[in-house]
Write a protein that holds these residues in place. Sequence first.
Motif, PDB file in Angstrom:
ATOM      1  N   PHE A 238      45.952  21.654  27.618  1.00  0.00           N
ATOM      2  CA  PHE A 238      46.562  21.334  26.334  1.00  0.00           C
ATOM      3  C   PHE A 238      47.249  22.539  25.692  1.00  0.00           C
ATOM      4  CE2 PHE A 238      43.931  17.608  26.759  1.00  0.00           C
ATOM      5  CZ  PHE A 238      44.726  16.615  26.207  1.00  0.00           C
ATOM      6  N   ASN A 239      46.869  23.753  26.062  1.00  0.00           N
ATOM      7  CA  ASN A 239      47.555  24.930  25.527  1.00  0.00           C
ATOM      8  C   ASN A 239      48.992  24.999  26.019  1.00  0.00           C
ATOM      9  OD1 ASN A 239      45.420  25.947  24.010  1.00  0.00           O
ATOM     10  ND2 ASN A 239      44.576  27.063  25.747  1.00  0.00           N
ATOM     11  N   GLU A 240      49.183  24.651  27.289  1.00  0.00           N
ATOM     12  CA  GLU A 240      50.519  24.704  27.892  1.00  0.00           C
ATOM     13  C   GLU A 240      51.125  23.314  28.067  1.00  0.00           C
ATOM     14  OE1 GLU A 240      50.156  26.869  31.553  1.00  0.00           O
ATOM     15  OE2 GLU A 240      49.076  28.510  30.596  1.00  0.00           O
ATOM     16  N   LEU A 241      50.362  22.275  27.727  1.00  0.00           N
ATOM     17  CA  LEU A 241      50.746  20.887  27.948  1.00  0.00           C
ATOM     18  C   LEU A 241      51.262  20.710  29.380  1.00  0.00           C
ATOM     19  CD1 LEU A 241      50.538  18.295  26.434  1.00  0.00           C
ATOM     20  CD2 LEU A 241      52.927  18.520  25.789  1.00  0.00           C
ATOM     21  N   ARG A 242      50.360  21.015  30.311  1.00  0.00           N
ATOM     22  CA  ARG A 242      50.690  21.014  31.739  1.00  0.00           C
ATOM     23  C   ARG A 242      49.607  20.256  32.498  1.00  0.00           C
ATOM     24  NH1 ARG A 242      49.507  24.664  35.915  1.00  0.00           N
ATOM     25  NH2 ARG A 242      48.323  25.989  34.510  1.00  0.00           N
ATOM     26  N   VAL A 243      50.014  19.395  33.420  1.00  0.00           N
ATOM     27  CA  VAL A 243      49.072  18.652  34.246  1.00  0.00           C
ATOM     28  C   VAL A 243      48.461  19.594  35.280  1.00  0.00           C
ATOM     29  CG1 VAL A 243      48.796  16.762  35.899  1.00  0.00           C
ATOM     30  CG2 VAL A 243      50.325  16.485  33.939  1.00  0.00           C
ATOM     31  N   LEU A 244      47.125  19.596  35.346  1.00  0.00           N
ATOM     32  CA  LEU A 244      46.414  20.375  36.356  1.00  0.00           C
ATOM     33  C   LEU A 244      45.966  19.499  37.518  1.00  0.00           C
ATOM     34  CD1 LEU A 244      44.130  22.486  33.982  1.00  0.00           C
ATOM     35  CD2 LEU A 244      46.335  23.131  34.978  1.00  0.00           C
ATOM     36  N   ARG A 245      45.628  18.228  37.199  1.00  0.00           N
ATOM     37  CA  ARG A 245      45.186  17.317  38.256  1.00  0.00           C
ATOM     38  C   ARG A 245      45.607  15.899  37.896  1.00  0.00           C
ATOM     39  NH1 ARG A 245      38.938  17.094  39.427  1.00  0.00           N
ATOM     40  NH2 ARG A 245      38.900  15.891  37.509  1.00  0.00           N
ATOM     41  N   PHE A 246      46.235  15.221  38.853  1.00  0.00           N
ATOM     42  CA  PHE A 246      46.558  13.812  38.714  1.00  0.00           C
ATOM     43  C   PHE A 246      45.316  13.025  39.128  1.00  0.00           C
ATOM     44  CE2 PHE A 246      50.563  15.938  39.736  1.00  0.00           C
ATOM     45  CZ  PHE A 246      51.386  15.473  38.723  1.00  0.00           C
ATOM     46  N   GLY A 247      44.733  12.283  38.202  1.00  0.00           N
ATOM     47  CA  GLY A 247      43.520  11.542  38.498  1.00  0.00           C
ATOM     48  C   GLY A 247      43.694  10.060  38.286  1.00  0.00           C
ATOM     49  N   ALA A 248      42.569   9.377  38.207  1.00  0.00           N
ATOM     50  CA  ALA A 248      42.564   7.931  38.023  1.00  0.00           C
ATOM     51  C   ALA A 248      43.299   7.563  36.742  1.00  0.00           C
ATOM     52  CB  ALA A 248      41.128   7.423  37.972  1.00  0.00           C
ATOM     53  N   CYS A 249      44.036   6.471  36.798  1.00  0.00           N
ATOM     54  CA  CYS A 249      44.762   5.925  35.633  1.00  0.00           C
ATOM     55  C   CYS A 249      45.770   6.901  35.057  1.00  0.00           C
ATOM     56  CB  CYS A 249      43.784   5.455  34.564  1.00  0.00           C
ATOM     57  SG  CYS A 249      42.618   4.224  35.139  1.00  0.00           S
ATOM     58  N   TYR A 250      46.269   7.827  35.859  1.00  0.00           N
ATOM     59  CA  TYR A 250      47.222   8.812  35.352  1.00  0.00           C
ATOM     60  C   TYR A 250      48.430   8.155  34.692  1.00  0.00           C
ATOM     61  CZ  TYR A 250      50.729  12.424  35.013  1.00  0.00           C
ATOM     62  OH  TYR A 250      51.691  13.266  34.523  1.00  0.00           O
ATOM     63  N   GLU A 251      48.916   7.080  35.277  1.00  0.00           N
ATOM     64  CA  GLU A 251      50.106   6.418  34.733  1.00  0.00           C
ATOM     65  C   GLU A 251      49.859   5.914  33.313  1.00  0.00           C
ATOM     66  OE1 GLU A 251      48.794   5.776  37.748  1.00  0.00           O
ATOM     67  OE2 GLU A 251      50.317   6.724  39.010  1.00  0.00           O
ATOM     68  N   VAL A 252      48.633   5.496  33.005  1.00  0.00           N
ATOM     69  CA  VAL A 252      48.291   5.041  31.654  1.00  0.00           C
ATOM     70  C   VAL A 252      48.369   6.223  30.679  1.00  0.00           C
ATOM     71  CG1 VAL A 252      46.457   4.057  30.214  1.00  0.00           C
ATOM     72  CG2 VAL A 252      46.841   3.174  32.529  1.00  0.00           C
ATOM     73  N   ILE A 253      47.840   7.373  31.091  1.00  0.00           N
ATOM     74  CA  ILE A 253      47.880   8.584  30.264  1.00  0.00           C
ATOM     75  C   ILE A 253      49.327   9.033  30.070  1.00  0.00           C
ATOM     76  CG2 ILE A 253      47.238  11.038  30.206  1.00  0.00           C
ATOM     77  CD1 ILE A 253      44.687  10.134  31.804  1.00  0.00           C
ATOM     78  N   GLN A 254      50.097   9.029  31.141  1.00  0.00           N
ATOM     79  CA  GLN A 254      51.511   9.415  31.080  1.00  0.00           C
ATOM     80  C   GLN A 254      52.261   8.509  30.094  1.00  0.00           C
ATOM     81  OE1 GLN A 254      53.792   8.463  34.609  1.00  0.00           O
ATOM     82  NE2 GLN A 254      54.906  10.408  34.459  1.00  0.00           N
TER      83      GLN A 254
END
Length: 121
Positions: A73-89
């Motif tokens: 959240f400091n860099e607003l950068r994805v570290l790991r694509f996990g379950a339900c990622y598309e929902v979060i995106q």
Amino acid sequence: MLVNGGEFQEELSKLATNAELPLLGSSANLTGTGTKVAVEDIQPEIRAAADIIVDYGRQKYSHPRPSSTMINFNELRVLRFGACYEVIQDAFSRFYGLSLPNDPGRDILFSGHLRQDCDSN
């Protein structure tokens, strides 16, 4: 910590949202030992440190990808694509106007983890 639904999750989520804070929890593993998707896979020393363990068994999205999406959240950068990622995106885009990268998929990035030197934009 994984709270996968119900009244407890609803209240916890409401409190975090009202406070405008992200909600996160421990991955229940020792650093570098990989994601655990079943209680019996969690190291004994981690289980011994827990006050309570609730085992609901394997969940719908527990395999073959990691159990959770990780975002810096400091860099607003994805570290790991996990379950339900598309929902979060989708939520980041619709509610906050923020664009997250597309998941390259298991064939390209099996573990879901981005290397530190990868650009996630």
